[in-house]
Motif scaffolding. Structure first.
Motif, short mmCIF file in Angstrom:
data_model
loop_
_atom_site.label_atom_id
_atom_site.label_comp_id
_atom_site.label_asym_id
_atom_site.label_seq_id
_atom_site.Cartn_x
_atom_site.Cartn_y
_atom_site.Cartn_z
N LEU A 1 0.82 -1.21 0.00
CA LEU A 1 0.00 0.00 0.00
C LEU A 1 0.85 1.26 0.00
N THR A 2 0.31 2.32 -0.59
CA THR A 2 0.93 3.64 -0.50
C THR A 2 0.65 4.22 0.89
N ASP A 3 1.34 5.31 1.22
CA ASP A 3 1.12 5.93 2.53
C ASP A 3 -0.33 6.36 2.72
N SER A 4 -0.94 6.93 1.67
CA SER A 4 -2.34 7.37 1.80
C SER A 4 -3.28 6.18 1.95
N GLU A 5 -2.96 5.07 1.29
CA GLU A 5 -3.78 3.86 1.44
C GLU A 5 -3.64 3.26 2.83
N VAL A 6 -2.42 3.34 3.40
CA VAL A 6 -2.24 2.88 4.78
C VAL A 6 -3.09 3.72 5.73
N ASP A 7 -3.09 5.04 5.52
CA ASP A 7 -3.92 5.91 6.36
C ASP A 7 -5.39 5.52 6.26
N GLU A 8 -5.86 5.22 5.06
CA GLU A 8 -7.26 4.82 4.87
C GLU A 8 -7.54 3.48 5.55
N LEU A 9 -6.60 2.55 5.43
CA LEU A 9 -6.77 1.26 6.10
C LEU A 9 -6.86 1.44 7.61
N PHE A 10 -5.99 2.28 8.17
CA PHE A 10 -6.02 2.50 9.61
C PHE A 10 -7.31 3.19 10.04
N ARG A 11 -7.85 4.05 9.17
CA ARG A 11 -9.15 4.65 9.48
C ARG A 11 -10.23 3.57 9.58
N VAL A 12 -10.20 2.63 8.64
CA VAL A 12 -11.18 1.54 8.65
C VAL A 12 -10.99 0.66 9.88
N ILE A 13 -9.73 0.37 10.23
CA ILE A 13 -9.48 -0.44 11.42
C ILE A 13 -10.04 0.23 12.66
N ASN A 14 -9.86 1.53 12.77
CA ASN A 14 -10.41 2.25 13.93
C ASN A 14 -11.94 2.24 13.92
N GLU A 15 -12.54 2.29 12.73
CA GLU A 15 -14.01 2.16 12.63
C GLU A 15 -14.45 0.81 13.17
N LEU A 16 -13.74 -0.24 12.78
CA LEU A 16 -14.10 -1.59 13.21
C LEU A 16 -13.91 -1.77 14.72
N LYS A 17 -12.86 -1.14 15.26
CA LYS A 17 -12.68 -1.17 16.73
C LYS A 17 -13.91 -0.60 17.42
N GLU A 18 -14.40 0.53 16.92
CA GLU A 18 -15.58 1.16 17.51
C GLU A 18 -16.79 0.24 17.43
N GLN A 19 -16.83 -0.60 16.41
CA GLN A 19 -17.96 -1.51 16.23
C GLN A 19 -17.76 -2.82 16.99
N GLY A 20 -16.65 -2.94 17.71
CA GLY A 20 -16.43 -4.11 18.56
C GLY A 20 -15.75 -5.28 17.90
N VAL A 21 -15.23 -5.09 16.67
CA VAL A 21 -14.53 -6.18 16.00
C VAL A 21 -13.17 -6.40 16.66
N CYS A 22 -12.83 -7.65 16.86
CA CYS A 22 -11.52 -8.03 17.42
C CYS A 22 -10.58 -8.29 16.25
N MET A 23 -9.41 -7.64 16.24
CA MET A 23 -8.49 -7.79 15.12
C MET A 23 -7.10 -8.24 15.57
#
Length: 510
Positions: A178-200
């Motif tokens: 991934l590019t740096d901007s794509e990594v940022d987007e992935l981390f945004r999604v991971i934080n969304e999933l944390k808020e939804q209670g997903v265990c990663m």
């Protein structure tokens, strides 16, 4: 700081044996709802094997120990049973069908139907719902996978897992391409999933990413759990690395200073034509020099032309490369990789599996692949010398392999990379180009390769290194050539090359 209350996953005393090898030795792991647990360790430490046990790739009948999902003991006979229990893995190599749409990939084998026909309206509606759960609105259900970037394809893999009601998500080296901007987007999604209670469970070799995204860290070494699982704020990166490798790593970038010698390589006005767009250039009139006794780093964002530049020098695109190359002051014509080798140039490619290795062959065949003439007389191979040379590089590079006759596909990523290095060192290069030499390998192997680079420079080899990891470029280079959109926009000495300055040039803000 998250509250760790509900245990989503617990693995107890997991043992997994392969013929002659214990891959997992009483491994324990616990992960909670709404957290990111980083799982780290050197290549071959057992991370992938442990996750294959969790996901049913290795059925319950083939290993010992216990797996609990939300407190309920599970025995998975296959991956379908693990998916039904809410476990999904996003593999490093994505598992999507390029010619099919986003909706078709997400709901593959689960399409909504009206009798014999697919209910496209409902399929697209459900796809929009699962994408909205990730706050993704710039991907359409009808988009073809082949038209999406790697980063967006990864989002589709995550959406696919969520459509299966996954509550435990394993991300295996998710940022490697991934590019740096794509990594940022992935981390945004991971934080969304944390808020939804997903265990990663997040597997990565990139320490700075672990520090940024993980809540806790679990370390494996030689198939064993090392210490208790630790909160990220309670351990330093050096502490994590020490647990991984078993020894103190003095320096990630053990750069040594050598006196700069003669100019070995000069490139003048090199251009590389775009392979698909007539009249456009991937490399635009790049000029630079490289010297004996130095490491020249090449930095730039993805798509800046770094790989095309060195591949053009190496003769990979003879009809599309224009400009002049001088070796020790003499102008040379290089129209193939074979001619580059004859002129003393070696290139360790970015993609070791696709173009660096013969994956179906053994270590001997791979180490000698670029130097067959060195071991043959009138077409007859001297196998004794070939095997002797391989053993020398296995010892010199500390390649961990059962034998020199082992298939390279069975080796860890770090050891595969060392085999590629051994192949090019066998050619006795005067100029060695390393394109992403430590991508996807563990910390211990990275340090070994950095030390090897120092040793090569000391022996008189000119080393040119491309890396997307800016700390690596800054830590190991004597000078840094910065590229932006196919052009060489700056050459910075080590003392003036800061992260901020390199990024300014690489992003065109100068």
């Amino acid at each position: 700081m998250i509250e760790l209350s509900e245990v989503m996953l617990e693995m107890k005393d997991i043992i997994k044996d392969f013929p002659g090898v214990r891959a997992l030795d009483h491994v324990n792991l616990k992960a909670y709802k709404g957290e990111v647990l980083a799982l780290v360790g050197e290549n071959g430490a057992g991370k992938s094997t442990l996750m294959k046990v969790l996901s049913g790739v290795h059925p319950a009948s083939t290993h010992e120990g216990e797996i609990y999902i939300k407190g309920e003991r599970k025995k998975f006979a296959n991956t379908k049973e693990a998916e039904s229990a809410g476990v999904a893995i996003i593999h490093q190599e994505l598992n999507l069908i390029p010619g099919m749409s986003v909706a078709e990939n997400i709901f593959l084998d689960r399409q909504y139907t009206n009798g014999p026909s697919i209910n496209w309206g409902k399929l697209y509606n459900e796809t929009e719902k699962v994408l909205a759960r990730l706050n993704i609105y710039d991907i359409e259900p009808t988009d073809l996978i082949k038209d999406l970037t790697v980063g967006k394809q990864q989002m589709i893999e995550i959406a696919k897992a969520l459509s299966l009601n996954a509550e435990i998500l394993v991300l295996d080296e998710p940022t490697s391409a991934l590019t740096d901007s794509e990594v940022d987007e992935l981390f945004r999604v991971i934080n969304e999933l944390k808020e939804q209670g997903v265990c990663m469970v997040f597997i990565s070799h990139k320490m700075e990413e672990i520090e940024q995204i993980a809540d806790r860290v679990a370390v494996l070494r030689d198939g064993k759990s090392i210490g208790d699982i630790t909160k990220i704020e309670d351990i330093t990166l050096d502490g994590i690395i020490t647990r991984m490798v078993g020894d103190e790593v003095d320096e990630m970038f053990p750069k040594e200073k050598f006196e700069r010698g003669e100019k070995t390589l000069e490139v003048r006005d090199l251009e590389v034509d775009h392979p698909l767009r007539e009249g456009e250039k991937k490399v635009k009139g790049v000029s630079f020099e490289a010297y004996k006794g130095e490491i020249l780093g090449i930095a730039g964002l993805m798509g800046s032309g770094r790989t095309e530049l060195v591949s053009g020098i190496f003769g990979a695109y003879p009809d599309d490369t224009h400009g002049e190359v001088y070796i020790r002051g003499d102008k040379v014509e290089i129209n193939s990789p074979e001619e580059a080798v004859e002129h003393g140039i070696g290139l360790i490619p970015e993609d070791r599996k696709e173009i660096g290795l013969l994956l179906t062959r053994n270590v001997v065949d791979n180490v000698s692949a670029a130097s067959l003439s060195k071991f043959s007389t009138m077409g007859v191979m001297n196998e004794q010398e070939e095997r002797k040379n391989t053993r020398e590089y296995v010892d010199q590079l500390s390649i961990k392999t059962p034998s020199i006759d082992a298939n390279v596909a069975t080796l860890s990523g770090g050891n595969q990379q060392k085999v590629v290095i051994g192949k090019w060192l066998t050619t006795d290069p005067d100029i060695l180009i390393l394109d992403e030499p430590t991508r996807g390998i563990d910390v211990g192997a990275k340090v070994e390769i950095h030390r090897l680079m120092n040793k090569l420079v000391e022996q008189g080899v000119t080393v040119i290194m491309i890396s997307s990891e800016l700390p690596e470029v800054l830590g190991m280079s004597d000078r840094v050539l910065v590229m932006c959109e196919g052009e060489a926009v700056a050459t910075l000495d080590r003392a003036e090359a800061t992260k901020e300055k390199v990024m300014e040039y690489a992003s065109g803000n100068f």
